[in-house]
Design a protein around this motif. Sequence first.
Motif, PDB file in Angstrom:
ATOM      1  N   VAL A  98      85.680  45.309  62.322  1.00 30.86           N
ATOM      2  CA  VAL A  98      86.835  45.329  61.428  1.00 30.86           C
ATOM      3  C   VAL A  98      87.956  44.488  62.016  1.00 30.86           C
ATOM      4  O   VAL A  98      88.612  43.712  61.298  1.00 30.86           O
ATOM      5  CB  VAL A  98      87.303  46.772  61.176  1.00 30.86           C
ATOM      6  CG1 VAL A  98      88.621  46.774  60.399  1.00 30.86           C
ATOM      7  CG2 VAL A  98      86.243  47.558  60.421  1.00 30.86           C
ATOM      8  N   GLU A  99      88.188  44.615  63.309  1.00 30.07           N
ATOM      9  CA  GLU A  99      89.282  43.876  63.932  1.00 30.07           C
ATOM     10  C   GLU A  99      89.072  42.369  63.821  1.00 30.07           C
ATOM     11  O   GLU A  99      89.992  41.613  63.490  1.00 30.07           O
ATOM     12  CB  GLU A  99      89.410  44.276  65.402  1.00 30.07           C
ATOM     13  CG  GLU A  99      89.888  45.703  65.614  1.00 30.07           C
ATOM     14  CD  GLU A  99      91.249  45.936  64.980  1.00 30.07           C
ATOM     15  OE1 GLU A  99      92.123  45.045  65.068  1.00 30.07           O
ATOM     16  OE2 GLU A  99      91.445  47.017  64.404  1.00 30.07           O
ATOM     17  N   GLU A 100      87.848  41.917  64.093  1.00 27.88           N
ATOM     18  CA  GLU A 100      87.575  40.475  64.035  1.00 27.88           C
ATOM     19  C   GLU A 100      87.777  39.929  62.625  1.00 27.88           C
ATOM     20  O   GLU A 100      88.466  38.915  62.431  1.00 27.88           O
ATOM     21  CB  GLU A 100      86.134  40.199  64.486  1.00 27.88           C
ATOM     22  CG  GLU A 100      85.733  38.739  64.318  1.00 27.88           C
ATOM     23  CD  GLU A 100      84.243  38.495  64.506  1.00 27.88           C
ATOM     24  OE1 GLU A 100      83.777  37.381  64.175  1.00 27.88           O
ATOM     25  OE2 GLU A 100      83.529  39.421  64.972  1.00 27.88           O
ATOM     26  N   TYR A 101      87.186  40.613  61.659  1.00 31.01           N
ATOM     27  CA  TYR A 101      87.235  40.070  60.306  1.00 31.01           C
ATOM     28  C   TYR A 101      88.582  40.295  59.623  1.00 31.01           C
ATOM     29  O   TYR A 101      88.991  39.499  58.780  1.00 31.01           O
ATOM     30  CB  TYR A 101      86.073  40.613  59.481  1.00 31.01           C
ATOM     31  CG  TYR A 101      84.776  39.961  59.896  1.00 31.01           C
ATOM     32  CD1 TYR A 101      84.487  38.659  59.504  1.00 31.01           C
ATOM     33  CD2 TYR A 101      83.881  40.616  60.731  1.00 31.01           C
ATOM     34  CE1 TYR A 101      83.319  38.038  59.920  1.00 31.01           C
ATOM     35  CE2 TYR A 101      82.704  39.998  61.149  1.00 31.01           C
ATOM     36  CZ  TYR A 101      82.437  38.701  60.740  1.00 31.01           C
ATOM     37  OH  TYR A 101      81.287  38.078  61.158  1.00 31.01           O
ATOM     38  N   ALA A 102      89.273  41.351  60.004  1.00 34.62           N
ATOM     39  CA  ALA A 102      90.623  41.537  59.473  1.00 34.62           C
ATOM     40  C   ALA A 102      91.531  40.410  59.950  1.00 34.62           C
ATOM     41  O   ALA A 102      92.371  39.902  59.197  1.00 34.62           O
ATOM     42  CB  ALA A 102      91.178  42.895  59.893  1.00 34.62           C
ATOM     43  N   SER A 103      91.358  39.994  61.213  1.00 36.54           N
ATOM     44  CA  SER A 103      92.165  38.901  61.762  1.00 36.54           C
ATOM     45  C   SER A 103      91.856  37.590  61.042  1.00 36.54           C
ATOM     46  O   SER A 103      92.766  36.838  60.661  1.00 36.54           O
ATOM     47  CB  SER A 103      91.887  38.756  63.259  1.00 36.54           C
ATOM     48  OG  SER A 103      92.569  37.643  63.792  1.00 36.54           O
TER      49      SER A 103
END
Length: 550
Positions: A98-103
């Motif tokens: 989630v963190e990677e793709y949210a960024s």
Amino acid sequence: MATIGYYQAGFEGLRSRIRVTVEAPFYGNNVVSVGSLREAYGLAKDSPGTVELTGMPVFDAERQGLPEGANVLLFNDGGVVGRCAAARRIIGEPNVSVEEYASKLREAVYETRFRKLYHVQAVVGLDLDFMVKAHLLIPEGHENILYNWLLNFQYLNERYSEMYRSSKLYHEGDIFVFSDPDWQHPDHPLGLALFDPLHNCAAILGMRYFGEFKKGTLTLAWGTAARNGFLSCHGGLKRFRLPYGKNFVMAVFGLSGSGKSTITHAKHNGKYDITVLHDDAFVVNREKGYSIALEPTYFDKTQDYTITSEASKYIVTLQNNGVTVGEDGKLYAVMEDIRNGNGRAIRSRFWSPNRADRLDDPINALFWIMRDPTLPPVVKVTDPCLGSTMGATLATRRTTAERLLPGVDPNALVFEPYANPFRVYPLSVDYEGFKHLLAEGVDCYVLNTGEFMGKKIESKMTLEIIEAIVEERAHFVPWEDFSGLQIMEIEGFVPNFKDENYREQFAARIKDRIKFVKDRDTEKGGFDKLPPEAGKALEDILQGISNLVG
């Protein structure tokens, strides 16, 4: 309303990092709302690169919400003319951070701030019992995608706006799709289709083929249906009214190029009164058995059509086809996949003279379309467990509709459960759903529309088989000693297990299915694990082959 598109205290369906990132840009001061199909047509017609086919007027344009005198619009993509499964990332699956793709998503949104964006709304689902509102945000310059999306789903005219207000409420958020076809990222050379299915949102980035937008939106709608008591179907459904007063409803499932649309729209030389629900997307209520179409129009291949074909009369838009000038000086399409593979058209609902958006008649038979060369033209599966397992191991060959990674063999046999590569919920949900239908008395058939051991199976034969089944004159006999399998003995297409080559190839294909089922135990962290009975049903067939040779 069917879904929730505004803040409600205590409703968690709008609360996720991906959801709020996707939805926020819809309200930016660089966003222009497109309020009608007529307006979308004007934008698409004037968009750079659009070809207005002046020799191809839209049939009954005003009844479709288009201006009088509207013509078919054609827009061509570049090198990419198909979907790319490898670009899909699903929040909730293993190794999808989630963190990677949210960024990445935040940066993609930021990069659109100096561009005009269009916001358009539609509904997915054409009956009061299932209607989901969907929103698309797309940058200026891609008006043809916007127009096609609004045609493919149901634009909110007065009638459907009223229907939506009266439709059944589901505790789900509206679908929101943020897109930027011009996006580029070194980690995603083929583009990125990011889905947060539990929160009904997606981002389609770096891809301009319209099929990504159609199937991306359906991905979320099918997920919503599966969570709310429906069986989600990537297939066609039609009803035959027979002369003696009986109805026969068939559902047919197959990937692009398998013959699914051809079978669904076949008129059978006028022998029957036929009603078509849809040829690509519908849902079935698990409890009551009624079916609902999700789309009003048809997005189909043009490889088998010319401008003089009857089906071409109902074209509204074209994608990835040629153009030429007629003797009258007007512009006409050149189809038949001369320009590229997978040429496409959106045809209006008028293509089916008897079209329904809901059928209350229960389904009588499921047909799994395969391109497995070891299968005869038709196999009847009488065991519900094996029938659902055959659907879960639906075999096909790759088509021009799929964009592949380098090194992937385009001729390899592949499995796509229930012909639906757009599932965002566990495979066991569909397995149990289809097994339940079969256990309740729905018949199950496997149709091979490809070749049987090098011998082509013509579409005429396939349609004759279907007609024999519909009219209850098809004669099936037990297939060797395989429990739950029967075949129709058709001259030249009878399996010969005395032939060692055939026996070995058939066993190999069953082993492929067994391996596929076993691999579900571990791939994606076991997200798509099937019950042990599925593997057992296939193992029994393999044992039956061994018994044939002592």
